[in-house]
Scaffold this active site. Structure first.
Site, PDB file in Angstrom:
ATOM      1  N   LYS A  17      31.850  37.322  41.879  1.00  0.00           N
ATOM      2  CA  LYS A  17      31.400  37.923  43.146  1.00  0.00           C
ATOM      3  C   LYS A  17      29.902  38.179  42.988  1.00  0.00           C
ATOM      4  O   LYS A  17      29.404  39.304  43.100  1.00  0.00           O
ATOM      5  CB  LYS A  17      32.209  39.210  43.395  1.00  0.00           C
ATOM      6  CG  LYS A  17      31.997  39.850  44.737  1.00  0.00           C
ATOM      7  CD  LYS A  17      32.558  39.082  45.911  1.00  0.00           C
ATOM      8  CE  LYS A  17      32.224  39.778  47.219  1.00  0.00           C
ATOM      9  NZ  LYS A  17      32.393  38.914  48.395  1.00  0.00           N
ATOM     10  N   ASP A  38      48.404  35.463  40.213  1.00  0.00           N
ATOM     11  CA  ASP A  38      49.641  35.826  40.914  1.00  0.00           C
ATOM     12  C   ASP A  38      49.733  35.105  42.255  1.00  0.00           C
ATOM     13  O   ASP A  38      50.795  34.611  42.634  1.00  0.00           O
ATOM     14  CB  ASP A  38      49.701  37.334  41.166  1.00  0.00           C
ATOM     15  CG  ASP A  38      50.498  38.053  40.097  1.00  0.00           C
ATOM     16  OD1 ASP A  38      50.559  37.526  38.959  1.00  0.00           O
ATOM     17  OD2 ASP A  38      51.054  39.124  40.386  1.00  0.00           O
ATOM     18  N   ASP A  85      36.400  35.853  47.027  1.00  0.00           N
ATOM     19  CA  ASP A  85      37.059  35.959  48.337  1.00  0.00           C
ATOM     20  C   ASP A  85      37.327  34.584  48.928  1.00  0.00           C
ATOM     21  O   ASP A  85      38.434  34.310  49.417  1.00  0.00           O
ATOM     22  CB  ASP A  85      36.250  36.861  49.301  1.00  0.00           C
ATOM     23  CG  ASP A  85      34.751  36.705  49.168  1.00  0.00           C
ATOM     24  OD1 ASP A  85      34.307  35.910  48.322  1.00  0.00           O
ATOM     25  OD2 ASP A  85      34.016  37.356  49.920  1.00  0.00           O
ATOM     26  N   ASP A  91      43.805  38.447  37.569  1.00  0.00           N
ATOM     27  CA  ASP A  91      45.113  39.049  37.803  1.00  0.00           C
ATOM     28  C   ASP A  91      45.588  38.688  39.209  1.00  0.00           C
ATOM     29  O   ASP A  91      46.721  38.219  39.422  1.00  0.00           O
ATOM     30  CB  ASP A  91      44.972  40.578  37.651  1.00  0.00           C
ATOM     31  CG  ASP A  91      46.303  41.282  37.557  1.00  0.00           C
ATOM     32  OD1 ASP A  91      47.336  40.610  37.602  1.00  0.00           O
ATOM     33  OD2 ASP A  91      46.300  42.521  37.445  1.00  0.00           O
ATOM     34  N   TYR A 106      39.593  47.029  34.023  1.00  0.00           N
ATOM     35  CA  TYR A 106      40.813  47.614  33.464  1.00  0.00           C
ATOM     36  C   TYR A 106      40.551  48.412  32.191  1.00  0.00           C
ATOM     37  O   TYR A 106      41.391  49.197  31.771  1.00  0.00           O
ATOM     38  CB  TYR A 106      41.846  46.520  33.166  1.00  0.00           C
ATOM     39  CG  TYR A 106      42.442  45.869  34.402  1.00  0.00           C
ATOM     40  CD1 TYR A 106      41.958  46.155  35.666  1.00  0.00           C
ATOM     41  CD2 TYR A 106      43.493  44.974  34.300  1.00  0.00           C
ATOM     42  CE1 TYR A 106      42.486  45.567  36.793  1.00  0.00           C
ATOM     43  CE2 TYR A 106      44.035  44.370  35.433  1.00  0.00           C
ATOM     44  CZ  TYR A 106      43.528  44.674  36.672  1.00  0.00           C
ATOM     45  OH  TYR A 106      44.057  44.091  37.790  1.00  0.00           O
TER      46      TYR A 106
END
Ligand code: NAD
Length: 365
Positions: free
Chosen positions: A189, A249, A221, A245, A141
Site C-alpha cells: 500500500k 483467504d 486494494d 492473511d 501482528y
C-alpha cells in the site's frame, strides 16, 4: 534421501487427515528407496488432556529433533472455558514461534474437476495456479507498541518492518518464482504507508539479482479485486503479514473448499507443514473430512524439505486424477455420492502407485 518428520496430528479431524498424508509420504519413500521416519507427538486439546498443557516439552523436543513438522489441526470446544493462553490453539501459536518460519506459502489452485465448487465462473478460474508468499513474523501482528486503553478509549497497533525482514522473505519469493512461471507480484500500500514504500524499494533493489523474473507491484486494494477478476494473471504473490492473511483467504474461493488447501511455513529452524483448515469438530470422527488439503501438504513436504520435486508433482497429479475421475468427499460432493476420508486417501494412493509404476517401467525401457 533421509527425512525425519515430526507428526503432530492434533485434534478433531487432524488425526484422520494426517493419517492419509503420512500414508502418501510412506508410499513415496518406499517407491523411491527413501528413508522417511515419523515421530508422533501431542499438540492441542489431546495434549491438554494427557499432559495438562497444549504444548508439552516432549512435543517441542520431538519437533526440534526433526527436519520437517507435519501438523494436522488443533482446537476442541470442550476447552472453550479456558483463557486463550491455555487453550489448544495457543500450542499451535507457540510451536510456530519456536520453529521460527517467516515465509508462509499458500497455493491457490483451480482444479478443473471442481470448477462448479467455486462461486467464480469457470472461465475466470480456469488454469489458475497462484503461490502466495506471506511474511509471517513481522508487521501489524507483532510490532510494538500495541495496546487497547479502555479508559482513554484508544487502541494502537504498529506496522514495523526492517529491510532485512523484507529481504529474507522476498528472496524466498524470487527463488520460488524462478522455479515456476517466473513472475513475481509484490503487494503493498505504497501510496499511503511508509512500511510499504520500504517494502517496494527493497523488492526493487533485489531485481538485478533475478533478471529472469518479471516483477510487478500491486496496491492491496486493487489486488483484492484483480484476484477475483483475473486470477490467472498471477504466479507468485509476495506480501506482508496482514495483507497476506486477507488475500490468501480470499483466494481460497478459487479452489472451492477449505478442505483442499495446503500450506507450508519455511525459512526458520524447521519447516512447518499444515493444511489450512481447523479441527472441524462438527464432522470429527465421522469419516467425512476431506484429506486432500493434508495430502497436498504432504506434497509440499516433498518439494520444500525433501527436494523431491517430481514426487511432489506426482502427488498433486494423483489428486487431480482422482477428482477428474469424479471422486468426492462430502464437502465437495454437491449432489454426487461422497467417499469417506479413508477411501479418498486410498484412491489418491492408488493413483500415485499407478503413476509410479508407469514411470518405473518407462525408466526400465
Ligand atoms: P474449521 O476449519 O475447523 O471448520 C470450518 C468449516 O469447514 C466446518 O464446517 C468444517 O466442517 C469444514 N471443514 C474444515 N476442514 C474440512 C475438511 N478437511 N473436510 C471437510 N470439511 C472441512 O474452522 P472452525 O470451525 O472455525 O474452527 C474449529 C476449531 O479449529 C476451532 O477450535 C478453531 O480454533 C480451530 N482452528 C484451528 C486451525 C489450525 O489448527 N490451523 C485453523 C483454524 C481453526
Amino acid at each position: 534421501m533421509k527425512l525425519k518428520i515430526a507428526v503432530l496430528a492434533g485434534d478433531g479431524i487432524g488425526p484422520e487427515v494426517t493419517r492419509e498424508a503420512v500414508n502418501i509420504l510412506q508410499a513415496v519413500a518406499e517407491a523411491g528407496g527413501h528413508e522417511f521416519t515419523f515421530s508422533e507427538a501431542l499438540l492441542g486439546g489431546v495434549a491438554i488432556t494427557a499432559k495438562g498443557t497444549p504444548l508439552p516439552q516432549e512435543t517441542i523436543d520431538t519437533a526440534l529433533d526433526s527436519e520437517a513438522v507435519l501438523l494436522g489441526a488443533v482446537g476442541d470446544n470442550k476447552f472453550n472455558h479456558l483463557t486463550p493462553d491455555k487453550r489448544p490453539e495457543s500450542g499451535l501459536l507457540q510451536i510456530r514461534q519456536i520453529l521460527g518460519g517467516f515465509a508462509n506459502l499458500r497455493p491457490a489452485v483451480a482444479y478443473p474437476a471442481l470448477a462448479e465448487n467455486s462461486p467464480l465462473r469457470s472461465n475466470v478460474t480456469q488454469g489458475v495456479d497462484i503461490l502466495f508468499v506471506r511474511e509471517l513474523l513481522g508487521g501489524l501482528y507483532f510490532s510494538q507498541p500495541r495496546f487497547w486503553n479502555k479508559e482513554t478509549g484508544e487502541a494502537v497497533n504498529t506496522m514495523r518492518y526492517t529491510r532485512d525482514e523484507v529481504v529474507r522473505v522476498a528472496r524466498i519469493a524470487f527463488d520460488l518464482a524462478a522455479r515456476r512461471r517466473k513472475k513475481l507480484t509484490s503487494v503493498d500500500k505504497a501510496n499511503v504507508l511508509e512500511c510499504s514504500q520500504l517494502w517496494r524499494a527493497t523488492v526493487d533493489s533485489l531485481k538485478p539479482e533475478y533478471p529472469e523474473i518479471t516483477v510487478e507491484h500491486q496496491l492491496v486494494d486493487s489486488m483484492a479485486m484483480h484476484l477475483m477478476n483475473v486470477p490467472r494473471n498471477f504466479d507468485v504473490v509476495l506480501t506482508e503479514n496482514l495483507f497476506g492473511d486477507i488475500l490468501s483467504d480470499e483466494s481460497g474461493i478459487i479452489t472451492g473448499s477449505l478442505g483442499m488447501l495446503p500450506s507450508a511455513t519455511i525459512g526458520g529452524r524447521i519447516n512447518l507443514y499444515e493444511p489450512v483448515h481447523g479441527s472441524a469438530p462438527d464432522i470429527a470422527g465421522m469419516g467425512k473430512a476431506n484429506p486432500l488439503g493434508a495430502i497436498l501438504t504432504a506434497a509440499m513436504v516433498l518439494r520444500h524439505s525433501a527436494g523431491l520435486e517430481q514426487e511432489a508433482a506426482a502427488v498433486e497429479a494423483a489428486v487431480q486424477q482422482v477428482l477428474t475421475a469424479g471422486h468426492r468427499t462430502a464437502d465437495i460432493a454437491g449432489r454426487k455420492a461422497a467417499v469417506s476420508t479413508q477411501q479418498m486417501g486410498k484412491l489418491v494412493h492408488a493413483a500415485l502407485a499407478e503413476s509410479i509404476d508407469r514411470s518405473q517401467s518407462l525408466h526400465a525401457v
